[in-house]
Design an enzyme around this catalytic site. Sequence first.
Site, PDB file in Angstrom:
ATOM      1  N   ASP A 199     -24.243  44.374  30.357  1.00  0.00           N
ATOM      2  CA  ASP A 199     -22.941  44.603  30.843  1.00  0.00           C
ATOM      3  C   ASP A 199     -22.651  45.701  30.982  1.00  0.00           C
ATOM      4  O   ASP A 199     -23.598  46.825  30.677  1.00  0.00           O
ATOM      5  CB  ASP A 199     -21.675  44.527  29.925  1.00  0.00           C
ATOM      6  CG  ASP A 199     -21.536  42.635  29.984  1.00  0.00           C
ATOM      7  OD1 ASP A 199     -21.883  41.857  30.921  1.00  0.00           O
ATOM      8  OD2 ASP A 199     -21.088  42.385  28.653  1.00  0.00           O
ATOM      9  N   ARG A 200     -22.178  46.400  31.880  1.00  0.00           N
ATOM     10  CA  ARG A 200     -21.818  47.887  31.665  1.00  0.00           C
ATOM     11  C   ARG A 200     -21.937  48.922  31.093  1.00  0.00           C
ATOM     12  O   ARG A 200     -22.235  50.266  30.952  1.00  0.00           O
ATOM     13  CB  ARG A 200     -20.709  47.953  32.695  1.00  0.00           C
ATOM     14  CG  ARG A 200     -19.711  49.561  33.022  1.00  0.00           C
ATOM     15  CD  ARG A 200     -18.686  50.169  33.545  1.00  0.00           C
ATOM     16  NE  ARG A 200     -17.968  49.120  32.819  1.00  0.00           N
ATOM     17  CZ  ARG A 200     -17.260  49.876  31.744  1.00  0.00           C
ATOM     18  NH1 ARG A 200     -17.949  51.223  30.955  1.00  0.00           N
ATOM     19  NH2 ARG A 200     -16.506  49.469  30.439  1.00  0.00           N
TER      20      ARG A 200
END
Length: 432
Positions: A199-200
């Site tokens: 995830d970012r």
Amino acid sequence: MSDTTDVPENQKSPKPSGKADKRKIEEKPENSSLKRKKFEDPNKKVDPLEELPMKVPFKIVDGVRHLAPYWACYRTRTKGRWIGRKMVEVFSGEFLSTNRNYAKIACKMGRIYVNGEQMTDVDYVMRNGDRVEHWAHRHEHPIRDLPIRVISETDDLFVVEKPPSLPVHTCGQYAIHTVLGQLRVNEGRTGLRVLHRLDRATSGVLLFAKNYETDLEFKTTLKQGEWSKEYICKVDGVFPDEEQVCEQPIGPLVISMGIQCVRPDGKDAKSRFRKLWSDGTQSVVQVHIETGRTHQIRVHSQFLGHPIAGDQIYNSAVWGPTKGKNADYQKSFDELCEDVRNTHKCENWHEKPNPEFEQRMEHLAADTTPITPEAPSLTLEQRPEFDEICQKCNVESKKVPENHFQLYLHCLKYETKKWSFKTEMPDWAVQK
């Protein structure tokens, strides 16, 4: 800063079935003189990294990297849920960080191309196989100014420690501000193949293959369950001393936002949690995952009643009085979907409304007077630095909160019988 926008009623995920800044760009991008590229070969996939400008100005303020806006081409193909619907209605619901009237106006102005041809018909209905290009003024979200540390490199593999705040690959408002984008712009690295994703806001071990054969081998072993994947996270509350195993199925809640939830008709997922230590308020937990569903650890920790500390999406009262523990949301699925969607609308990140801009967009969308579309031969350097229909150019955004950049979730180790890659424990996970 949320990379999300409103979703029409018919864009919501289906109910569970019950089954198991405005500043002048002084340097022009290296490809600024290029005209719009068509889909010359319908079967050839265009690598967005190849089209990235290489010299976009940026500034660093308080450790945060801010990129100047630039013009770019967004490319996509018709998704199943789009077929039979008007193109401008689809894009108004799914395009990120845009005014609700933007898609219609952009279509009138000739900024959208379908199957290589300029499309100015606002009533165009999308068909299966349509290839769509959209030329737009891109304002990338800021990221932390942190290095991408190399863990290992061989003829076949490139392994790095991903810092938090930037996605792995191009998505939404991120392109240069991605791991692949930074590696290309700063180091000239190209041709890397993503073996898995983080995830970012997640940090940790990230693997790339440098050739097709390695890509195929690794993805085959991944599907066969030969990878051991270890994560570290910090959660709210005192986690139980005994190992906790969560096998709740996971599926989409709001499709266009990528937000997931526990649902009976979701995909199988399995996570094992073991407490390392607790300070009486929060706990640091080791997690081994046997599957790799989107947001799996975040959703499973929420289900166990110990959501990841500071998680803007899954650690929120919008999920109900117990923040989604045991999937007890105290509201219908439709209500949950709507509430979560509204919580993360891009409008929530505007510093203040701009009535003049809103009125101008309403007028341009409603005006039936024909607009002369932009010439297909228009080059990037001929486009304006300020775009009158760009929301980011016209609406001031709030300062990005710190918990947007970092999630207390770190990929500590990936290994098989043949290899092992590991990072140091993140500072926030070390017991003082």
